[in-house]
Structures are given as C-alpha cells and as structure tokens.
Scaffold this motif. Structure first.
Motif: not given
Length: 212
Positions: A98-103, A118-124, A145-146, A159-163
C-alpha cells in the motif's frame, strides 16, 4: 465503472434482489456493452516500466505526482502529464502492499513486510521507518490534517502513529483477520477499518485525536 469485469446492479424488490442492467465495463479506454464494443474514453497514457504485478497507485494531493508500487518492492514516482519516471525509490524488502501521500504532499508512506517507510517524494530519501507491527502490513492512510498515520496488518491490528516522530500512539484490536482497507472521513473524526473476517469497524474520534 468497473475495470475488467461485468457486474450487475441489484434492486431491492419485496423479498429479494432483482438483477438489472449490467454496469458499464471499461477496457483499454473503450466501453463494453454486452458483446458490443463502443469507443468511449481515450487512453491518456500507459505507464509500463514495472517488472512485476503493480498492486497499488496513489496521486499526490496536487495531482502532479503518481506513485506506483509492485510485488518485488519497487516504488516509482511518475509525472502523470508526460508519463516519465521522476524517481525510483530504493527497493523495499518484500512486497509493497500500500502507498499513501500525506495531505500536504510532502511525505509518502509505503508498507511492506512488517515495516512502514516514510520518505520525501521530491528526493526519494527515507525519513523514517516505523516498526511495531510483527507481521505484514496491508493498508495505510493519513488523517486529513496529516497528524496521524494509520496502518492495518495481517494480524487484524490497527496502529495509529505520529508521522512526525515515528512513534506509535495507539493499537486498535478487534478484527480477527487481515485488515485490508482503511478510510478516514473528511473531518478526521471517524476511522473505518475493513477486514477479511467479514466485518467493518468504525472507531470514535478519540482514536484519531493526538495526545497533548
């Protein structure tokens, strides 16, 4: 509309359900009505670079990036307008489910085996690896709200996480089989989880409210 299948709609009449006209089927940019092929929607582009089954896709909130994932752990980020690959992320260990973008579009979450990345989609570049599930993670979603990331696993646990910190806030139990799908409503006040145990559970707002 459905891809690759012919489904019938059911209308409720008295004591049972009566099938009515089948829904439209789209294959390769064309509609199939029974056995008659009617050209309808043009195929905008065909993104073909994965070497295995592609099992999930997600658009960034601004629509400028498309993320695709496959069974061998490859995650690709595309420019949907040109069809060109922007970035291929380092290969994950095992199937990426599975994959999801933050808001805000600044974080991409992928799940594979027992890990959430968790990664930065701009740099990978990887920002964090969230560990805590002891089995395969099947589903992932951000709150509107991200501030919360939700994951569902084969064990039936959610599970619920603080990203931002990567720490697990809460574990929700109750499902007896794989949790394959998650949905958070638009105001972030309700979480729905769907499982192979045949149930859908909804959880109260407190489950999604970050601790002070």
């Amino acid at each position: 509309m459905v891809l690759g299948q012919r489904h019938a709609r059911l209308t409720r009449t008295g004591g049972g359900a009566t099938p009515v006209a089948p829904t439209t089927v789209i294959r390769n940019g064309a509609e199939l009505h029974g056995h008659r092929l009617v050209t309808a929607l043009p195929l905008v582009s065909r993104l073909a670079s994965h070497d295995d089954i592609v099992n999930a896709v997600a658009f960034s909130p601004d629509g400028q990036t498309l993320a695709t994932i496959d069974y061998v752990g490859t995650v690709r980020l595309w420019d949907p307008a040109s069809g060109h690959i922007r970035t291929t992320l380092p290969e994950r260990d095992g199937i990426v489910d599975a994959v999801a973008f933050s808001p805000d579009g600044r974080t991409l979450a992928t799940v594979s085996a027992g890990e959430v990345e968790l990664c930065d989609p701009a740099s990978g570049r990887s920002r964090a690896a969230l560990t805590g599930h002891n089995d395969i993670v099947n589903a992932v979603a951000f709150s509107p709200d991200g501030q919360t990331l939700v994951t569902g696993a084969r064990s039936g646990r959610v599970r619920l996480w603080n990203p931002q910190t990567g720490r697990s806030r809460t574990t929700l139990t109750g499902h007896k089989d794989n949790v394959d799908a998650l949905a958070i409503n638009a105001d972030g006040q309700s979480l729905a989880t769907a499982s192979r145990d045949g149930t859908v559970r909804t959880w109260p707002p407190a489950a999604l409210t970050p601790s002070p």
